[in-house]
Design an enzyme around this catalytic site. Structure first.
Site, short mmCIF file in Angstrom:
data_model
loop_
_atom_site.label_atom_id
_atom_site.label_comp_id
_atom_site.label_asym_id
_atom_site.label_seq_id
_atom_site.Cartn_x
_atom_site.Cartn_y
_atom_site.Cartn_z
N GLY A 50 13.51 7.50 -19.07
CA GLY A 50 12.65 6.50 -19.70
C GLY A 50 12.05 5.52 -18.72
N CYS A 51 12.45 5.63 -17.46
CA CYS A 51 11.86 4.77 -16.43
C CYS A 51 10.77 5.57 -15.73
CB CYS A 51 12.91 4.35 -15.40
SG CYS A 51 14.08 3.15 -16.02
N GLN A 52 9.65 4.90 -15.47
CA GLN A 52 8.55 5.55 -14.78
C GLN A 52 8.95 5.83 -13.32
OE1 GLN A 52 4.94 3.27 -14.83
NE2 GLN A 52 3.68 5.05 -14.49
N SER A 53 9.63 4.89 -12.71
CA SER A 53 10.13 5.05 -11.34
C SER A 53 11.48 5.76 -11.41
CB SER A 53 10.36 3.68 -10.69
OG SER A 53 9.26 2.86 -10.88
#
Length: 139
Positions: A50-53
């Site tokens: 769920g984190c872009q990074s």
């Protein structure tokens, strides 16, 4: 210190900054002070979904308390996960699961993050609480 005491301290720290550029600089500085996750845990198993990074989070149990270590490949995200580690690390699974993380709104993070970063922050919180539930169940 309790989770709420740490949150109150962070709220006070953030109140000293006049604008969001200064607050972002502080978040980046916190990221530089983050206790880094061991290279062996920089795997898909420890990646926060769920984190872009890329964000890696590893929990350890020490004397009934969870110690989180983390890292990210993006400076702001690394700062955000360091905030969460600062607040939740060193507490019991029960304290973590039951915590109300009010500091996120009080310092204005939710409204000043891009939608993707805000989702990533929520994913971090969710993952840390899931680890706490799992570790609580094991002990």
């Amino acid at each position: 210190m309790t989770i709420n005491e740490i949150q109150d301290e962070l709220i006070e720290d953030f109140s000293f900054f006049e604008d969001w550029m200064q607050k972002y600089e502080y978040i980046i500085q916190l990221g530089k002070e983050l206790p880094l996750v061991d290279e062996q845990y920089k795997t898909e198993d420890y990646t926060i979904k769920g984190c872009q990074s890329k964000v890696w989070l590893h929990p350890d149990m020490e004397d009934g308390k969870i110690i989180f270590k983390a890292d990210s490949d993006a400076v702001i995200t690394k700062g955000l996960v360091s905030l969460m580690v600062k607040v939740l690390s060193g507490h019991t699974p029960k304290e973590i699961v039951e915590s109300d993380l009010y500091f996120i709104d009080r310092i204005g993070l939710r409204e000043h993050l891009s939608p993707t970063r805000a989702n990533g922050l929520l994913s971090m919180v969710k993952q840390m609480k899931l680890y706490a539930v799992a570790l609580h169940a094991k002990n």
